[in-house]
Each structure stands twice: as C-alpha cells, then as structure tokens.
Design a protein around this motif. Structure first.
Motif, PDB file in Angstrom:
ATOM      1  N   HIS A  55       0.805  -1.227   0.000  1.00 51.08           N
ATOM      2  CA  HIS A  55       0.000   0.000   0.000  1.00 51.08           C
ATOM      3  C   HIS A  55       0.838   1.277   0.000  1.00 51.08           C
ATOM      4  CE1 HIS A  55      -3.889  -1.962   0.374  1.00 51.08           C
ATOM      5  NE2 HIS A  55      -3.377  -2.761   1.307  1.00 51.08           N
ATOM      6  N   THR A  56       2.130   1.172  -0.283  1.00 49.96           N
ATOM      7  CA  THR A  56       2.963   2.375  -0.371  1.00 49.96           C
ATOM      8  C   THR A  56       2.515   3.216  -1.565  1.00 49.96           C
ATOM      9  OG1 THR A  56       4.829   1.150   0.561  1.00 49.96           O
ATOM     10  CG2 THR A  56       5.312   3.246  -0.534  1.00 49.96           C
ATOM     11  N   ARG A  57       2.294   4.514  -1.324  1.00 49.09           N
ATOM     12  CA  ARG A  57       1.826   5.425  -2.373  1.00 49.09           C
ATOM     13  C   ARG A  57       2.814   6.595  -2.475  1.00 49.09           C
ATOM     14  NH1 ARG A  57      -0.494   1.443  -3.224  1.00 49.09           N
ATOM     15  NH2 ARG A  57      -2.732   1.021  -3.001  1.00 49.09           N
ATOM     16  N   PRO A  58       3.821   6.497  -3.352  1.00 51.04           N
ATOM     17  CA  PRO A  58       4.842   7.555  -3.456  1.00 51.04           C
ATOM     18  C   PRO A  58       4.267   8.936  -3.762  1.00 51.04           C
ATOM     19  CG  PRO A  58       5.547   5.577  -4.609  1.00 51.04           C
ATOM     20  CD  PRO A  58       4.126   5.354  -4.230  1.00 51.04           C
ATOM     21  N   LEU A  59       3.151   9.009  -4.494  1.00 54.04           N
ATOM     22  CA  LEU A  59       2.546  10.297  -4.838  1.00 54.04           C
ATOM     23  C   LEU A  59       1.551  10.775  -3.795  1.00 54.04           C
ATOM     24  CD1 LEU A  59       1.824   9.706  -8.657  1.00 54.04           C
ATOM     25  CD2 LEU A  59       3.831  10.784  -7.617  1.00 54.04           C
ATOM     26  N   GLY A  60       1.325   9.970  -2.768  1.00 50.41           N
ATOM     27  CA  GLY A  60       0.337  10.302  -1.755  1.00 50.41           C
ATOM     28  C   GLY A  60      -0.948   9.523  -1.975  1.00 50.41           C
ATOM     29  N   THR A  61      -1.658   9.243  -0.879  1.00 47.82           N
ATOM     30  CA  THR A  61      -2.889   8.443  -0.987  1.00 47.82           C
ATOM     31  C   THR A  61      -3.977   9.157  -1.773  1.00 47.82           C
ATOM     32  OG1 THR A  61      -3.617   9.315   1.159  1.00 47.82           O
ATOM     33  CG2 THR A  61      -2.418   7.219   1.167  1.00 47.82           C
ATOM     34  N   GLU A  62      -3.934  10.480  -1.799  1.00 44.70           N
ATOM     35  CA  GLU A  62      -4.978  11.221  -2.517  1.00 44.70           C
ATOM     36  C   GLU A  62      -4.901  11.034  -4.028  1.00 44.70           C
ATOM     37  OE1 GLU A  62      -1.458  13.992  -2.049  1.00 44.70           O
ATOM     38  OE2 GLU A  62      -2.526  12.506  -0.819  1.00 44.70           O
ATOM     39  N   ARG A  63      -3.742  10.540  -4.516  1.00 46.21           N
ATOM     40  CA  ARG A  63      -3.609  10.301  -5.956  1.00 46.21           C
ATOM     41  C   ARG A  63      -4.041   8.889  -6.351  1.00 46.21           C
ATOM     42  NH1 ARG A  63      -0.913  13.985  -8.910  1.00 46.21           N
ATOM     43  NH2 ARG A  63      -2.138  12.933 -10.525  1.00 46.21           N
ATOM     44  N   GLY A  64      -4.623   8.177  -5.447  1.00 42.51           N
ATOM     45  CA  GLY A  64      -5.132   6.847  -5.757  1.00 42.51           C
ATOM     46  C   GLY A  64      -4.039   5.807  -5.829  1.00 42.51           C
ATOM     47  N   GLY A  65      -4.425   4.576  -6.109  1.00 48.02           N
ATOM     48  CA  GLY A  65      -3.476   3.469  -6.201  1.00 48.02           C
ATOM     49  C   GLY A  65      -4.230   2.159  -6.283  1.00 48.02           C
ATOM     50  N   GLY A  66      -3.488   1.071  -6.188  1.00 44.10           N
ATOM     51  CA  GLY A  66      -4.118  -0.240  -6.324  1.00 44.10           C
ATOM     52  C   GLY A  66      -4.725  -0.434  -7.703  1.00 44.10           C
ATOM     53  N   ILE A  67      -4.067   0.098  -8.739  1.00 39.22           N
ATOM     54  CA  ILE A  67      -4.540  -0.052 -10.119  1.00 39.22           C
ATOM     55  C   ILE A  67      -3.949  -1.344 -10.675  1.00 39.22           C
ATOM     56  CG2 ILE A  67      -4.731   1.025 -12.378  1.00 39.22           C
ATOM     57  CD1 ILE A  67      -6.030   2.640 -10.169  1.00 39.22           C
ATOM     58  N   TRP A  68      -4.811  -2.279 -10.997  1.00 37.78           N
ATOM     59  CA  TRP A  68      -4.386  -3.602 -11.437  1.00 37.78           C
ATOM     60  C   TRP A  68      -5.009  -3.963 -12.785  1.00 37.78           C
ATOM     61  CZ3 TRP A  68      -5.998  -6.520  -6.284  1.00 37.78           C
ATOM     62  CH2 TRP A  68      -5.134  -6.129  -5.240  1.00 37.78           C
ATOM     63  N   ILE A  69      -4.445  -5.001 -13.381  1.00 40.19           N
ATOM     64  CA  ILE A  69      -5.129  -5.776 -14.422  1.00 40.19           C
ATOM     65  C   ILE A  69      -5.657  -7.007 -13.698  1.00 40.19           C
ATOM     66  CG2 ILE A  69      -4.908  -6.957 -16.644  1.00 40.19           C
ATOM     67  CD1 ILE A  69      -2.280  -5.338 -17.047  1.00 40.19           C
ATOM     68  N   HIS A  70      -6.951  -7.242 -13.739  1.00 46.24           N
ATOM     69  CA  HIS A  70      -7.507  -8.367 -12.981  1.00 46.24           C
ATOM     70  C   HIS A  70      -8.639  -9.041 -13.761  1.00 46.24           C
ATOM     71  CE1 HIS A  70     -11.137  -6.115 -11.823  1.00 46.24           C
ATOM     72  NE2 HIS A  70     -10.375  -5.125 -11.355  1.00 46.24           N
ATOM     73  N   VAL A  71      -9.223 -10.051 -13.149  1.00 44.75           N
ATOM     74  CA  VAL A  71     -10.288 -10.842 -13.797  1.00 44.75           C
ATOM     75  C   VAL A  71     -11.546  -9.981 -13.944  1.00 44.75           C
ATOM     76  CG1 VAL A  71     -11.751 -12.883 -13.596  1.00 44.75           C
ATOM     77  CG2 VAL A  71      -9.331 -12.998 -12.886  1.00 44.75           C
ATOM     78  N   ASP A  72     -12.130 -10.001 -15.127  1.00 43.56           N
ATOM     79  CA  ASP A  72     -13.330  -9.208 -15.394  1.00 43.56           C
ATOM     80  C   ASP A  72     -14.541  -9.785 -14.662  1.00 43.56           C
ATOM     81  OD1 ASP A  72     -14.476  -7.015 -17.220  1.00 43.56           O
ATOM     82  OD2 ASP A  72     -15.798  -8.719 -17.633  1.00 43.56           O
ATOM     83  N   HIS A  73     -15.340  -8.895 -14.085  1.00 39.52           N
ATOM     84  CA  HIS A  73     -16.558  -9.332 -13.383  1.00 39.52           C
ATOM     85  C   HIS A  73     -17.825  -8.945 -14.149  1.00 39.52           C
ATOM     86  CE1 HIS A  73     -16.543  -5.105 -12.062  1.00 39.52           C
ATOM     87  NE2 HIS A  73     -15.325  -5.326 -11.557  1.00 39.52           N
ATOM     88  N   GLY A  74     -17.659  -8.496 -15.391  1.00 37.47           N
ATOM     89  CA  GLY A  74     -18.814  -8.218 -16.228  1.00 37.47           C
ATOM     90  C   GLY A  74     -19.293  -6.786 -16.197  1.00 37.47           C
TER      91      GLY A  74
END
Length: 273
Positions: free
Chosen positions: A215-234
């Motif tokens: 959960h380290t966010r070098p730009l700060g938590t306000e810039r979001g994060g946890g952006i992944w490529i993951h399994v589609d849920h429709g």
C-alpha cells in the motif's frame, strides 16, 4: 681513257645518299616527319580516339557508371494507434507492451492487445488477437485522483503479479495470498467475487517490484493506487483494467519480466497523441 680507282669509292656514297633521300621522301613532298610539305603539323592517320581522327574529340572514359545509392532502410513498424508522445514514453528496452485502448474518454469499454518485438529497432507485432476489456466507470483521465472513478492514462511498467489462486505457468514474481479477496457487487449489480483470483499490478503510484498488496503510495494516498489488471466481473471498474479469466491466465503466461513489459493505457484519442 681509264678511270682512276680512287674516284669510284669517292662518288658512290653520294649516289647512295640520293637514293635514300628519294626512298624516304616517297612520292610526296614530306620533308620532316610529323609535318606537311609546308611545315605545318600533319594530321593523324585516323587513329581512333586521337585528336586528328576525322576531327573527333578524345573518346569518352570507359569507367563503369556509378551504382545508384541504396534506399534508406524502412523504419521499424510501430504499434497501431499510438502517437509520437505515447511511443516516446515506452522505454527503449521494452519488448512487451500490453496496449489497452478505450473507446472514448468517458467510456468504460476497451480493447486489449499484447505487442512484442525482438529488440529496440525491430518491428512491433501483435502476440494475440484483440481482447475485450473494461476500465473505470467514468472512463479515463491523465490526472487521476482517488475516487474519481477514472483509469489513469499513461505508460506504466509491469513488475509483479499475485492472486488468490495458484498461478498458471508464469515467469512473473507471483504473490499467492488469501488476501486477494473481494466481495460485494459491481456498478451493474454483478458479483465481484473472484475478480482478484489473478492480478498484475500496474506501477501507477506504487513501488515497482513489490507485491500488488503493498500500500505504499509515493505520490500520496490522494492520488489513488491499487490499479491492477484483474479478472473481469462483467462491468466497469473503479480504476483498474479487467479481462476475462482465461485471458488473464494467458496474459500471465506470456508476460516475461526479462522483456521489461509495460502497459500502455488510455482512450484512443489520448493514446494517438
């Protein structure tokens, strides 16, 4: 009256010289070799290429004509749809690029294709047919903030994967953990369970090479994060890119960290810049 013997040898040389002069002179009036009878230089007897051969000038050089210049080599084939600014953002050593192209800036539907090349000066080629994909509910942005429900536009490295299920055969560092769990419903009421069975972390506002769960966010938590490529849920996501489960497993099998893979993501207009 008898002729004295001594007179014969004295007159004979004069007779011989006269005969030689006539023979040398021939029927013409040529006096000195190379001149006419008037003393002017004599013309050549028609030797090809000589100045006196019918008044013609010297024969042209027999050297072979210069070879035409070779055409410049064709530039390498680029990834379709990417403009110069987007192409320049792809690192020179990258040989795999997962390109996710949104239908429009406000659309949550995209198309994904993995492109590969053999080296920096080689052609890019598609390694698979296009796959349908989803992105964030509100589309795309080049200035992502937490909670805007838009996916960030840009070129980002891919350095780590993980999931709740055992990975397929993959060269990627894979964090197998039960913490890749999710519950609830998506924006269209679809179940989210299983969406994180397989993920590849997109290195937006995170430390490359760490687990997707970091959960380290070098730009700060306000810039979001946890952006992944993951399994589609429709349905659309909150900021990630999603593809079907079998496509997700195929992507994990194709990605190779030794080829410095990246994801190139954004709406078609942004990527064409």
């Amino acid at each position: 009256m008898s002729v004295p013997r001594s007179s014969v040898p004295r007159r004979l040389p004069y007779i011989v010289c006269a005969v030689l002069v006539l023979l040398l002179a021939g029927c013409g009036t040529v006096g000195i070799a190379g001149t006419g009878g008037s003393g002017a230089p004599a013309r050549s007897a028609g030797v090809p290429g000589s100045p006196g051969a019918g008044g013609a000038s010297a024969a042209p050089s027999s050297a072979a004509p210069a070879a035409p210049p070779r055409p410049a080599p064709a530039p390498p084939r680029e990834i379709p749809g990417l403009g110069p600014r987007t192409r320049a953002a792809i690192p020179a050593g990258t040989r795999q690029a997962f390109v996710v192209t949104g239908e429009s800036a406000d659309s949550n539907r995209s198309t994904a294709v993995l492109y590969t090349r053999d080296g920096p000066a080689a052609d890019w080629r598609a390694a698979m047919a296009p796959w349908p994909a989803h992105n964030a509910l509100n589309g795309w942005t080049s200035d992502h903030w937490e909670g805007d429900l838009r996916s960030p536009v840009g070129v980002y490295t891919l350095t780590a994967a993980g999931g709740r299920l055992d990975p397929p055969a993959t060269a990627f560092p894979y964090d197998l953990s039960p913490d890749f769990k999710v519950a609830g419903e998506g924006f269209h009421g679809e179940p989210l369970e299983g969406s994180f069975d397989y993920v590849v972390a997109i290195d937006y506002n995170r430390l490359p090479g760490t687990s997707p769960l970091d959960h380290t966010r070098p730009l700060g938590t306000e810039r979001g994060g946890g952006i992944w490529i993951h399994v589609d849920h429709g349905g659309p996501t909150q900021g990630c890119v999603s593809i079907a489960e079998d496509r997700m497993k195929e992507l994990l099998g194709l990605l190779d960290p030794a080829q410095d893979p990246v994801v190139v993501m954004g709406d078609a207009t942004s990527l064409s810049a």
